[in-house]
Design a protein around this motif. Structure first.
Motif, PDB file in Angstrom:
ATOM      1  N   GLN A  97      10.530   5.979   0.798  1.00 35.47           N
ATOM      2  CA  GLN A  97      11.039   6.269  -0.535  1.00 35.47           C
ATOM      3  C   GLN A  97      11.330   7.746  -0.762  1.00 35.47           C
ATOM      4  O   GLN A  97      12.057   8.088  -1.690  1.00 35.47           O
ATOM      5  N   GLN A  98      10.756   8.600   0.069  1.00 40.02           N
ATOM      6  CA  GLN A  98      10.965  10.029  -0.117  1.00 40.02           C
ATOM      7  C   GLN A  98      10.839  10.755   1.216  1.00 40.02           C
ATOM      8  O   GLN A  98       9.952  10.463   2.010  1.00 40.02           O
ATOM      9  N   VAL A  99      11.748  11.702   1.456  1.00 44.18           N
ATOM     10  CA  VAL A  99      11.691  12.612   2.598  1.00 44.18           C
ATOM     11  C   VAL A  99      11.804  14.015   2.023  1.00 44.18           C
ATOM     12  O   VAL A  99      12.793  14.335   1.354  1.00 44.18           O
ATOM     13  N   ILE A 114       6.822  12.673   4.055  1.00 41.43           N
ATOM     14  CA  ILE A 114       7.376  11.389   3.612  1.00 41.43           C
ATOM     15  C   ILE A 114       6.414  10.678   2.666  1.00 41.43           C
ATOM     16  O   ILE A 114       5.217  10.948   2.657  1.00 41.43           O
ATOM     17  N   ALA A 115       6.978   9.758   1.909  1.00 37.58           N
ATOM     18  CA  ALA A 115       6.204   8.885   1.039  1.00 37.58           C
ATOM     19  C   ALA A 115       6.887   7.525   1.029  1.00 37.58           C
ATOM     20  O   ALA A 115       8.102   7.426   1.217  1.00 37.58           O
ATOM     21  N   GLY A 116       6.100   6.489   0.848  1.00 38.02           N
ATOM     22  CA  GLY A 116       6.672   5.163   0.779  1.00 38.02           C
ATOM     23  C   GLY A 116       5.618   4.100   0.612  1.00 38.02           C
ATOM     24  O   GLY A 116       4.426   4.387   0.469  1.00 38.02           O
ATOM     25  N   GLU A 117       6.084   2.888   0.639  1.00 44.06           N
ATOM     26  CA  GLU A 117       5.237   1.726   0.408  1.00 44.06           C
ATOM     27  C   GLU A 117       5.231   0.853   1.655  1.00 44.06           C
ATOM     28  O   GLU A 117       6.294   0.506   2.174  1.00 44.06           O
ATOM     29  N   MET A 173       0.848  -1.170   0.000  1.00 38.26           N
ATOM     30  CA  MET A 173       0.000   0.000   0.000  1.00 38.26           C
ATOM     31  C   MET A 173       0.898   1.240   0.000  1.00 38.26           C
ATOM     32  O   MET A 173       1.750   1.398   0.859  1.00 38.26           O
ATOM     33  N   PHE A 174       0.670   2.116  -0.982  1.00 33.89           N
ATOM     34  CA  PHE A 174       1.464   3.332  -1.081  1.00 33.89           C
ATOM     35  C   PHE A 174       0.895   4.399  -0.149  1.00 33.89           C
ATOM     36  O   PHE A 174      -0.315   4.563  -0.047  1.00 33.89           O
ATOM     37  N   MET A 175       1.769   5.127   0.516  1.00 35.40           N
ATOM     38  CA  MET A 175       1.370   6.200   1.432  1.00 35.40           C
ATOM     39  C   MET A 175       2.115   7.463   1.054  1.00 35.40           C
ATOM     40  O   MET A 175       3.342   7.473   1.004  1.00 35.40           O
ATOM     41  N   GLN A 176       1.373   8.516   0.745  1.00 35.16           N
ATOM     42  CA  GLN A 176       1.947   9.816   0.419  1.00 35.16           C
ATOM     43  C   GLN A 176       1.543  10.793   1.506  1.00 35.16           C
ATOM     44  O   GLN A 176       0.371  11.144   1.622  1.00 35.16           O
TER      45      GLN A 176
END
Length: 87
Positions: free
Chosen positions: A22-24, A8-11, A1-4
């Motif tokens: 995956q992202q900060v 932050i963002a990630g799986e 499940m992807f979370m934005q």
């Protein structure tokens, strides 16, 4: 499940019960966070969220990223969303 989130963002992988960060802010990264690791980050930020100077985190132990006090609060909200995904 992807979370934005807003910071932050990630799986989230429910089969492994881990979050792949995956992202900060706008920086790309790839870090796997087990539940206890995410809780440690969350607890640290909660304890230090009122510091006017903010915090500095590092990606890959090399690239410092400054978080303002407002960004820390938004980071905490993002982490709370991820915390709900762990089983």
């Amino acid at each position: 499940m992807f979370m934005q989130g807003s910071i932050i963002a990630g799986e989230f992988d429910s089969s492994l019960n881990e979050f792949v960060l995956q992202q900060v802010k706008h920086f790309e990264t790839e870090s796997i966070l087990k539940e206890n690791q995410l809780n440690q980050i969350y607890d640290y930020l909660k304890r230090n969220q009122h510091q006017e100077d903010g915090q500095i985190i590092t990606l890959y132990d090399q690239m410092p990223i400054r978080l303002s006090q407002e960004e820390i609060i938004r980071f905490i909200v993002d982490l709370e969303k991820v915390k709900c995904l762990y089983q």
